[in-house]
Scaffold this motif. Structure first.
Motif, PDB file in Angstrom:
ATOM      1  N   MET A  59     -39.657 -47.179 -12.534  1.00 55.44           N
ATOM      2  CA  MET A  59     -40.165 -45.797 -12.551  1.00 55.44           C
ATOM      3  C   MET A  59     -41.447 -45.663 -13.373  1.00 55.44           C
ATOM      4  O   MET A  59     -41.737 -44.596 -13.903  1.00 55.44           O
ATOM      5  CB  MET A  59     -39.095 -44.799 -13.000  1.00 55.44           C
ATOM      6  N   ARG A  79     -43.506 -43.071  -9.863  1.00 60.36           N
ATOM      7  CA  ARG A  79     -42.332 -42.441  -9.262  1.00 60.36           C
ATOM      8  C   ARG A  79     -42.801 -41.232  -8.474  1.00 60.36           C
ATOM      9  O   ARG A  79     -43.984 -40.887  -8.476  1.00 60.36           O
ATOM     10  CB  ARG A  79     -41.228 -42.123 -10.284  1.00 60.36           C
ATOM     11  N   GLY A  80     -41.837 -40.592  -7.784  1.00 56.26           N
ATOM     12  CA  GLY A  80     -42.207 -39.518  -6.854  1.00 56.26           C
ATOM     13  C   GLY A  80     -42.300 -40.153  -5.469  1.00 56.26           C
ATOM     14  O   GLY A  80     -42.981 -41.183  -5.297  1.00 56.26           O
ATOM     15  N   ALA A  81     -41.620 -39.540  -4.496  1.00 54.04           N
ATOM     16  CA  ALA A  81     -41.443 -40.187  -3.186  1.00 54.04           C
ATOM     17  C   ALA A  81     -42.762 -40.631  -2.524  1.00 54.04           C
ATOM     18  O   ALA A  81     -42.880 -41.789  -2.099  1.00 54.04           O
ATOM     19  CB  ALA A  81     -40.653 -39.248  -2.271  1.00 54.04           C
ATOM     20  N   ARG A  83     -36.072 -48.701  -4.486  1.00 52.83           N
ATOM     21  CA  ARG A  83     -35.318 -47.476  -4.809  1.00 52.83           C
ATOM     22  C   ARG A  83     -34.791 -46.912  -3.486  1.00 52.83           C
ATOM     23  O   ARG A  83     -35.564 -46.774  -2.539  1.00 52.83           O
ATOM     24  CB  ARG A  83     -36.210 -46.437  -5.518  1.00 52.83           C
ATOM     25  N   CYS A  95     -38.532 -31.017 -11.759  1.00 58.69           N
ATOM     26  CA  CYS A  95     -39.016 -32.397 -11.708  1.00 58.69           C
ATOM     27  C   CYS A  95     -40.551 -32.419 -11.707  1.00 58.69           C
ATOM     28  O   CYS A  95     -41.191 -31.461 -12.152  1.00 58.69           O
ATOM     29  CB  CYS A  95     -38.443 -33.136 -10.503  1.00 58.69           C
ATOM     30  N   THR A 135     -47.068 -31.688  -3.956  1.00 57.31           N
ATOM     31  CA  THR A 135     -46.376 -30.951  -2.890  1.00 57.31           C
ATOM     32  C   THR A 135     -45.943 -29.574  -3.418  1.00 57.31           C
ATOM     33  O   THR A 135     -46.674 -28.601  -3.249  1.00 57.31           O
ATOM     34  CB  THR A 135     -45.186 -31.788  -2.374  1.00 57.31           C
ATOM     35  N   GLN A 159     -38.992 -35.614 -16.373  1.00 53.52           N
ATOM     36  CA  GLN A 159     -40.239 -35.570 -15.595  1.00 53.52           C
ATOM     37  C   GLN A 159     -40.918 -34.209 -15.733  1.00 53.52           C
ATOM     38  O   GLN A 159     -42.144 -34.113 -15.644  1.00 53.52           O
ATOM     39  CB  GLN A 159     -39.955 -35.844 -14.107  1.00 53.52           C
ATOM     40  N   ALA A 218     -39.060 -33.061  -2.363  1.00 48.51           N
ATOM     41  CA  ALA A 218     -37.941 -33.712  -1.672  1.00 48.51           C
ATOM     42  C   ALA A 218     -38.120 -35.217  -1.711  1.00 48.51           C
ATOM     43  O   ALA A 218     -39.247 -35.719  -1.651  1.00 48.51           O
ATOM     44  CB  ALA A 218     -37.880 -33.262  -0.217  1.00 48.51           C
ATOM     45  N   ASP A 219     -37.009 -35.892  -1.799  1.00 44.29           N
ATOM     46  CA  ASP A 219     -37.021 -37.346  -1.637  1.00 44.29           C
ATOM     47  C   ASP A 219     -36.605 -37.748  -0.233  1.00 44.29           C
ATOM     48  O   ASP A 219     -37.030 -38.778   0.275  1.00 44.29           O
ATOM     49  CB  ASP A 219     -36.120 -38.007  -2.683  1.00 44.29           C
ATOM     50  N   ASN A 257     -33.084 -34.301  -3.574  1.00 47.19           N
ATOM     51  CA  ASN A 257     -34.186 -34.201  -4.539  1.00 47.19           C
ATOM     52  C   ASN A 257     -33.613 -34.456  -5.930  1.00 47.19           C
ATOM     53  O   ASN A 257     -32.392 -34.657  -6.086  1.00 47.19           O
ATOM     54  CB  ASN A 257     -34.864 -32.825  -4.441  1.00 47.19           C
ATOM     55  N   LYS A 258     -34.460 -34.432  -6.911  1.00 49.61           N
ATOM     56  CA  LYS A 258     -34.065 -34.757  -8.291  1.00 49.61           C
ATOM     57  C   LYS A 258     -32.778 -34.048  -8.706  1.00 49.61           C
ATOM     58  O   LYS A 258     -32.599 -32.866  -8.396  1.00 49.61           O
ATOM     59  CB  LYS A 258     -35.223 -34.378  -9.218  1.00 49.61           C
TER      60      LYS A 258
HETATM   61  C1  LIG Z   1     -43.692 -35.078  -4.438  1.00 53.59           C
HETATM   62  S1  LIG Z   1     -42.459 -35.847  -5.323  1.00 53.59           S
HETATM   63  C2  LIG Z   1     -40.908 -35.279  -4.609  1.00 53.59           C
HETATM   64  C3  LIG Z   1     -39.731 -35.940  -5.232  1.00 53.59           C
HETATM   65  O1  LIG Z   1     -39.892 -37.329  -5.185  1.00 53.59           O
HETATM   66  C4  LIG Z   1     -39.510 -35.457  -6.676  1.00 53.59           C
HETATM   67  O2  LIG Z   1     -39.121 -34.103  -6.641  1.00 53.59           O
HETATM   68  C5  LIG Z   1     -38.447 -36.282  -7.327  1.00 53.59           C
HETATM   69  O3  LIG Z   1     -37.271 -36.022  -7.180  1.00 53.59           O
HETATM   70  C6  LIG Z   1     -38.910 -37.478  -8.059  1.00 53.59           C
HETATM   71  O4  LIG Z   1     -37.866 -38.254  -8.590  1.00 53.59           O
HETATM   72  P1  LIG Z   1     -38.200 -39.552  -9.426  1.00 53.59           P
HETATM   73  O5  LIG Z   1     -36.860 -40.120  -9.798  1.00 53.59           O
HETATM   74  O6  LIG Z   1     -39.020 -39.116 -10.594  1.00 53.59           O
HETATM   75  O7  LIG Z   1     -38.959 -40.497  -8.503  1.00 53.59           O
END
Ligand SMILES: CSC[C@@H](O)[C@@H](O)C(=O)COP(=O)(O)O
Length: 361
Positions: free
Chosen positions: A43, A46-48, A89, A166, A178, A205, A245-246, A256-257
């Motif tokens: 991480m 991070r972030g999708a 991940r 997040c 986003t 985060q 969203a992931d 999501n987080k």
């Molecule tokens: C544009 S980022 C969207 C998601 O990836 C974000 O909300 C999130 O949950 C990130 O989680 P992380 O574990 O920090 O990667």
């Protein structure tokens, strides 16, 4: 202060180490796929969307200097390395979708008799490199579409108070963000009164990264701890919740987080509309509902420690799922670069996704 999570110039890839923010801004060089996998898994990035871009660029860095005997050999190597990157991940779908698109591209190029080995490499690398600019353009579109949607629900020219969770900003993407992109757009339109951002335990985060971005952009904002969400909705007249969203399933259920689900439940109770802002690269139409999304569980240490400092009693056991799934019934709509969709309309995205292949040039 810097807000560039990913630096890529002349095949040199560097990422801002997000584990050190906000205390230190330090870039780490990513020399290939092995490094790419590690920085995603730890991480440091991070972030999708950022995960997918860094993963694919780490492959580009490695391929650039490699010599192949045949197009078939190159295709085989691309497939193996992308599948390895997907394993870094499991919950965010962007890396998986990018890998599928790029494997398809490598297959097509390797079968085309009019394309030489050199052309195949050049076309493949260009497609990966274009992901950076495409992501920023998509985020700006999400920002504008989301801001308009929220403003269409408020009376006259009143200002908005947004709650987010997040980090979904420049640090989680190639730039702009986003959900944080929607907030940036509202601010640019002078229609944002205030943002409330959650601390986002256990990895903070929100406190470390979103607060950093909001301060950087001089956006009026207040940090709250996660357990204040109900109170903020009751006392601060929140206009809307906007989160990232992931992975969004075909029925609109959204991973999501961790903590997103409880915010959506509270939003329903308080009559606050709850929006998900995400690029099409986060929508997984192959997964029918949230029940099928694998939720990553992270090490206990991320809960028991802040940095080197232990905060939890020694000997206690922990449960640390990194994400939760918000049911579609709690979501007012999903804001994408192609428009605003109510969860039940998502299936029509199939056409958009096919005509607008995520990573193809
Ligand atoms: C544009 S980022 C969207 C998601 O990836 C974000 O909300 C999130 O949950 C990130 O989680 P992380 O574990 O920090 O990667």
């Amino acid at each position: 202060m810097t807000l560039r999570a990913i630096r890529y110039e002349n095949s040199n890839l560097e990422i801002l180490d997000q584990l050190l923010l906000p205390a230190q801004s330090k870039y780490i060089q990513v020399k290939g796929v092995e490094d790419g996998w590690k920085v995603i898994n730890k991480m440091q990035v991070r972030g999708a969307p950022a995960i997918a871009i860094v993963g694919c660029l780490s492959l580009a860095v490695e391929l650039r200097n490699e010599k192949f005997d045949s197009k078939q050999q190159m295709r085989h190597e691309i497939e193996g390395k992308l599948n390895y990157l997907v394993s870094s991940r499991p919950t965010a779908v962007n890396m998986k979708i990018a890998a599928e698109d790029l494997i398809d591209l490598a297959n097509q190029l390797s079968k085309d008799p009019n394309i030489t080995l050199e052309d195949m490499k050049a076309r493949f690398l260009q497609t990966v490199e274009d992901m950076l600019t495409k992501d920023i353009a998509d985020n700006k579109a999400i920002g504008e579409i989301g801001a308009k949607e929220i403003l269409s629900r408020v009376s006259g020219d009143s200002l908005c108070r947004i709650l987010t969770h997040c980090n979904t900003g420049s640090l989680a993407t190639a730039g702009y963000g986003t959900a944080l992109g929607v907030i940036r757009s509202l601010h640019a339109m002078k229609r944002l009164e205030h943002v409330y951002c959650t601390e986002t335990r256990p990895y903070n985060q929100g406190a470390r990264l979103t607060a950093y971005e909001l301060v950087h952009d001089k956006i009026p904002a207040t940090l709250i701890v996660d357990s204040m969400v109900a109170a903020v909705m009751k006392h601060r007249n929140i206009t809307a919740v906007v989160v990232g969203a992931d992975r969004v399933a075909a029925n609109g259920d959204t991973a999501n987080k961790i903590g997103t689900y409880q915010m959506a439940v509270l939003a329903k109770y308080h009559g606050v509309p709850f929006f998900v802002a995400a690029p099409l690269t986060s929508v997984d139409l192959k997964v029918p509902s949230g029940d099928h999304i694998i939720i990553e569980e992270r090490p206990d240490r991320e809960m028991t420690h802040i940095g080197e400092h232990r905060i939890a009693a020694k000997g206690v056991t922990c449960w640390n799922p990194a994400f939760d799934v918000t049911p579609a019934s709690l979501i007012a709509g999903i804001i994408t670069e192609k428009g605003f969709f109510r969860p039940e309309q998502l299936k029509t995205l199939n056409d958009c996704q096919q005509t607008n292949n995520h990573t193809s040039s």
